[in-house]
Design an enzyme around this catalytic site. Structure first.
Site, PDB file in Angstrom:
ATOM      1  N   ASP A 154      -0.793  -7.256   7.785  1.00 52.64           N
ATOM      2  CA  ASP A 154      -2.202  -7.010   7.658  1.00 52.64           C
ATOM      3  C   ASP A 154      -2.554  -7.593   6.227  1.00 52.64           C
ATOM      4  O   ASP A 154      -2.122  -8.575   5.662  1.00 52.64           O
ATOM      5  CB  ASP A 154      -2.720  -5.488   7.636  1.00 52.64           C
ATOM      6  CG  ASP A 154      -2.070  -4.442   6.681  1.00 52.64           C
ATOM      7  OD1 ASP A 154      -0.868  -4.902   5.860  1.00 52.64           O
ATOM      8  OD2 ASP A 154      -2.856  -3.571   6.366  1.00 52.64           O
ATOM      9  N   GLY A 214       0.673  -5.170   0.787  1.00 51.98           N
ATOM     10  CA  GLY A 214      -0.708  -4.932   0.118  1.00 51.98           C
ATOM     11  C   GLY A 214      -0.650  -5.712  -1.177  1.00 51.98           C
ATOM     12  O   GLY A 214      -1.840  -6.211  -1.695  1.00 51.98           O
ATOM     13  N   GLY A 247       0.855  -1.377   0.080  1.00 48.81           N
ATOM     14  CA  GLY A 247       0.019  -0.102   0.053  1.00 48.81           C
ATOM     15  C   GLY A 247       0.990   1.389  -0.127  1.00 48.81           C
ATOM     16  O   GLY A 247       1.972   1.281   0.360  1.00 48.81           O
ATOM     17  N   GLU A 297       5.972  -5.144   7.589  1.00 45.54           N
ATOM     18  CA  GLU A 297       5.404  -4.011   8.374  1.00 45.54           C
ATOM     19  C   GLU A 297       6.020  -3.436   9.497  1.00 45.54           C
ATOM     20  O   GLU A 297       5.958  -2.401  10.249  1.00 45.54           O
ATOM     21  CB  GLU A 297       3.873  -4.245   8.457  1.00 45.54           C
ATOM     22  CG  GLU A 297       3.045  -4.369   7.203  1.00 45.54           C
ATOM     23  CD  GLU A 297       3.237  -5.384   6.220  1.00 45.54           C
ATOM     24  OE1 GLU A 297       3.018  -5.529   5.257  1.00 45.54           O
ATOM     25  OE2 GLU A 297       3.686  -6.478   6.830  1.00 45.54           O
TER      26      GLU A 297
END
Length: 354
Positions: free
Chosen positions: A157, A125, A76, A149
């Site tokens: 995530d 992502g 992301g 992350e």
């Protein structure tokens, strides 16, 4: 959104129909200079196009690829998210993550075969957009998959903790805490991918998908996966990451360091990461091993992540790793009570991602 063929409104993603009757829908992530990182606009456009194509009986299969030579997607757009946290306190970031997570779940529920070509870098992502596909996750000898992350003050995530928690033994904790990169062989052996295709066969594979069914094509072109180097270390990794806390894990890594170079690298990566993120990652992977569904796992990720993305470590981690690139983040000291509070049941619009 482009209905069927052309560039989406953002210009950051391309949609095209190929083959007789336009039977193949192709999604091309189109930010090669940013390693195809996902902006909020891209997420919304891809979600709308996927829903449109999945309902179209003339679309036989859908292909996800990345523009450029480096990889599918670096994750992301964390610069966009950080800017919103600073500007609005995270109001738009909450929507960004909610839309992204809905898209990730949608890729696992498509009726139309969804082929993710995870060639090159596939991080964060990019994993969420590709690794929940059912049966058609394709890797090459250039593939590097990672959930890095903790290095930016966040947690794995996009359903990453669902995948990490289902890796053999404690290997998922190793990958989640250190951001270790999975090779093609590792990815297939640990549940992140399904098929190995030499990169030299990609042009032929993509070309023939326009007229041939993916299952039959992979049966012809795919090759046996390389051996997983990660699983060769499973015995001592299981011993290390069975420890109750991050400090205990580090102590065990030190014990193995004289005979296992991987232990040295792992300890270095963990020490460079946010202590709060590490503690939260350890807990969330262990909890999501018990999750019954991907949605359940992502719901916990959202609860924890929405608190971390407005915390000092995320702002500092993105600054140090991506903006200023000094690689010298100044982390907050970990507070065990605060980490436990991340998992407390909460209410409010920020948690209504579903």
């Amino acid at each position: 959104m482009s209905d069927d063929t052309g560039t989406a409104q953002s210009g950051q993603v391309l949609f095209e129909r190929r083959g007789p009757g336009g039977r193949l829908g192709v999604i091309t992530l189109n930010r090669p200079r940013q390693l195809n990182s996902l902006s909020h606009a891209m997420i919304r456009e891809i979600a709308a196009q996927l829903a449109h194509w999945d309902a179209d009986p003339d679309i036989a299969q859908i292909l996800l690829i990345g523009a450029g030579e480096r990889g599918l997607c670096a994750g992301g757009d964390i610069i966009e998210i950080r800017a919103d946290v600073l500007d609005t306190g995270g109001r738009n970031a909450a929507s960004f993550f909610a839309d992204e997570y809905r898209l990730d779940v949608a890729t696992s529920e498509l009726r139309t075969p969804y082929i993710a070509l995870m060639d090159g870098y596939t991080f964060g992502g990019g994993v969420g957009l590709s690794a929940h596909s059912r049966g058609y996750r394709v890797v090459t000898e250039r593939t590097q998959i990672a959930m890095p992350e903790t290095a930016i003050g966040f947690i794995p995530d996009v359903g990453g903790t669902w995948l990490l928690g289902r890796m053999p033994g404690e290997t998922g904790l190793h990958a989640g805490l250190t951001g270790a990169r999975l090779s093609a062989g590792d990815a297939i052996a640990t549940g992140f991918a399904d098929h190995f295709l030499p990169s030299e066969r990609i042009p032929e594979f993509v070309s023939r998908l326009a007229e041939e069914a993916v299952a039959e094509l992979l049966a012809e072109l795919a090759q046996p996966a390389p051996e997983s180097i990660l699983l060769q270390d499973r015995a001592w990794l299981d011993e290390v990451y069975a420890a109750a806390t991050v400090p205990e894990i580090l102590a065990r890594l030190e014990e193995f360091a004289p005979t296992h170079p991987t232990a040295v690298d792992a300890a270095k990566s963990i020490r460079a990461s946010s202590p709060t993120s590490l503690a939260a990652t350890l807990e969330i992977i262990r909890r999501n091993r018990q999750a019954q569904h991907l949605r359940e796992a992502i719901s916990l990720e959202y609860r924890v992540g929405m608190q971390l993305c407005v915390a000092p470590d995320f702002l500092e981690g993105v600054r140090a790793q991506v903006i200023d690139k000094d690689r010298n983040p100044q982390w907050q000291a970990v507070d065990d009570d605060a980490v436990a509070g991340l998992f407390a049941p909460s209410s409010g619009p920020m948690l209504n991602w579903v």
